[in-house]
Design an enzyme around this catalytic site. Structure first.
Site, short mmCIF file in Angstrom:
data_model
loop_
_atom_site.label_atom_id
_atom_site.label_comp_id
_atom_site.label_asym_id
_atom_site.label_seq_id
_atom_site.Cartn_x
_atom_site.Cartn_y
_atom_site.Cartn_z
N GLU A 206 0.82 -1.22 0.00
CA GLU A 206 0.00 0.00 0.00
C GLU A 206 0.85 1.27 0.00
O GLU A 206 0.37 2.35 0.31
CB GLU A 206 -0.95 0.00 1.21
CG GLU A 206 -1.99 -1.10 1.13
CD GLU A 206 -3.08 -0.97 2.18
OE1 GLU A 206 -3.80 0.04 2.17
OE2 GLU A 206 -3.19 -1.87 3.02
N ASP A 314 -12.95 -5.43 10.18
CA ASP A 314 -12.75 -5.48 8.73
C ASP A 314 -13.08 -6.90 8.26
O ASP A 314 -14.18 -7.16 7.80
CB ASP A 314 -11.30 -5.09 8.42
CG ASP A 314 -10.89 -5.35 6.98
OD1 ASP A 314 -11.77 -5.57 6.13
OD2 ASP A 314 -9.67 -5.33 6.68
N LYS A 339 -15.57 -1.68 2.67
CA LYS A 339 -14.88 -1.95 1.40
C LYS A 339 -15.93 -2.40 0.40
O LYS A 339 -16.59 -3.42 0.60
CB LYS A 339 -13.84 -3.06 1.59
CG LYS A 339 -12.64 -2.67 2.47
CD LYS A 339 -11.81 -3.91 2.80
CE LYS A 339 -10.45 -3.55 3.38
NZ LYS A 339 -9.78 -4.75 3.95
P1 PGA Z 1 -6.48 -6.03 2.16
O1 PGA Z 1 -5.87 -5.05 3.23
O2 PGA Z 1 -7.01 -5.23 1.05
O3 PGA Z 1 -5.30 -6.89 1.79
O4 PGA Z 1 -7.57 -6.82 2.87
C1 PGA Z 1 -6.52 -3.94 3.75
C2 PGA Z 1 -6.93 -4.19 5.18
O5 PGA Z 1 -6.68 -5.25 5.75
O6 PGA Z 1 -7.54 -3.30 5.77
ZN ZN Z 2 -7.82 -4.71 7.65
#
Ligand code: PGA
Ligand code: ZN
Length: 428
Positions: A206, A314, A339
């Site tokens: 990221e 999450d 997300k």
């Molecule tokens: P991921 O990471 O997109 O690999 O799930 C982002 C997160 O864990 O918040």
């Molecule tokens: Zn996460």
């Protein structure tokens, strides 16, 4: 009305295939969307359809998902009014017919959902955030407080650290522009501090640094040193968020394996460790502190730290209404990571977000660790007044394009900035 639909395979920021969709309406309005992809994914996420053909991109191709959009989904949506986003998204779910959108692929379906929203905004001559605000029934858009990735480990950096992410929240900023500037100082200072200590600073997925710290304390000390080296005050100008991503530490017997530390912890040990972090450092937000099925552990964690700290689900909630409701019933966490590709449609995402907020949960609109140059989530965060956004670090164009979109919207509108108040008093 929807006149044409075209999906294709493009690449994400990890160089892996993902879906891009173009929608054209009868009046000529066009909308495009590209779909992100996670690495540390929750089991309950909407299903990402991959080809599984080892001869192409190690099985990660998305040609089938694209073909499903171009044939079956196009036939189902042809001529449909895209201004009715809910009906469009309901139709997408009905056509697929499975709860996790396994048959046609949530990656293709989400691409259609978002591209249709963009086409509708174009047709209505609205900025995208305004269209989203209308869909969300939000009369007062707000600029979100960012949490910015500084250090990464876990599945975002070759498991160089056990804990996945350490992030900076610019607490004293009065605008997004100011917040990005403060975070940029911390990001640059962290690189300098690592260089001084001879710690390699390769770029994580990221855009953060991957210092390979042997434990959470080491990473937190590094965060404090970076904040100070930037001429900022830890706890006042900048506070800290952590994404433990504990699901990726969990073993078959439900214990948590901290491989770098050489320790195996149970949920109580994990909670004690997090309590120490909160006591010793200005940590105001912890995401996925425990595993995605550890509901009892989550309830215990929330009892212990929930008054003081934002506890974000999450992988726990996967932007899924049923899982969120279960979490609310069981007093698991007090915040949700949102997300779009965990949910699968824009309407489903907006519904889940609205429910979380109605129950007093804080919300963070989040990117994935595999991203594209599509800045959609910036408009989503503003249009919903979610309060917070998590995009990644201030490196790589797939990440920076979203910060840049926030800067554009702020400059054009002067919308009020959520600021640290978005944490509902946590970490004060
Ligand atoms: P991921 O990471 O997109 O690999 O799930 C982002 C997160 O864990 O918040
Ligand atoms: Zn996460």
């Amino acid at each position: 009305a929807l006149a044409s639909l075209e999906a294709r395979q493009i690449l994400d920021s990890r160089g892996r295939p993902t879906i891009e969709v173009d929608v054209v309406l009868a009046d000529g309005s066009h909308g495009r969307a590209a779909v992100p992809s996670g690495a540390s994914t929750g089991t309950a996420e909407a299903h990402e359809l991959r080809d599984g053909d080892p001869a192409r991109y190690a099985g990660l191709g998305v040609l089938k998902a694209a073909a499903n959009v171009n044939t079956e989904i196009f036939h189902a949506l042809k001529g449909m009014d895209t201004l009715d986003q809910r009906r469009l998204d309901d139709t997408l779910r009905e056509v697929d017919g499975t709860p996790q959108l396994k048959r046609l692929g949530a990656n293709g379906i989400l691409g259609v959902s978002i591209a249709a929203c963009r086409a509708a905004a174009t047709s209505l001559k609205q900025p995208l955030y305004a269209r989203i605000a209308e869909l969300a029934g939000n009369p007062a858009p707000q600029m979100p407080l960012p949490m910015v990735n500084i250090l990464s480990g876990g599945l975002h950096a070759g498991r160089g650290m056990d804990v996945q992410d350490f992030l900076a929240i610019p607490a004293s900023a009065s605008s997004v522009e100011d917040a990005i500037h403060i975070a940029s100082k911390v990001r640059n200072a962290a690189a300098q501090v690592c260089a001084q200590e001879g710690i390699p600073t390769l770029l994580a997925d990221e855009g953060g640094l991957s210092p390979g710290c042997q434990d959470g304390d080491h990473a937190l000390r590094l965060m404090i040193r970076a904040i100070e080296a930037a001429g900022l005050r830890p706890g006042l100008d900048v506070v800290i968020a952590i994404d433990v991503a504990a699901a990726s530490l969990q073993q078959a017997d439900s214990t948590y394996r901290l491989a770098r530390e050489g320790k195996t912890l149970d949920a109580d040990d994990m909670i004690a460790m997090m309590e120490r972090w909160v006591h010793d450092y200005p940590v105001v937000s912890i995401e996925d502190g425990l595993g995605e099925e550890d509901w009892d552990g989550w309830a215990a964690l929330t009892t212990r730290l929930g008054q003081r700290v934002q506890l974000v689900g999450d992988d726990l909630f996967t932007t899924n209404m049923q899982r969120l409701r279960k979490g609310i019933d069981r007093h698991a966490g007090n915040g949700i990571l949102v997300k779009v590709n965990q949910n699968g449609t824009l309407t489903g995402t907006l519904d889940t977000l609205a429910h979380a907020r109605s129950k007093g949960y804080t919300a963070i609109i989040s990117a994935r660790s595999g991203e594209t140059e599509d800045p959609f989530i910036a408009d989503l965060a503003v249009g919903t007044s979610a309060g917070q956004i998590k995009i990644g670090s201030l490196r790589t164009s797939s990440t920076v394009c979203k910060y840049n979109q926030l800067l554009r919207i702020e400059a054009a509108t002067g919308f009020p900035y959520s600021g640290i108040g978005a944490l509902n008093g946590k970490g004060a």
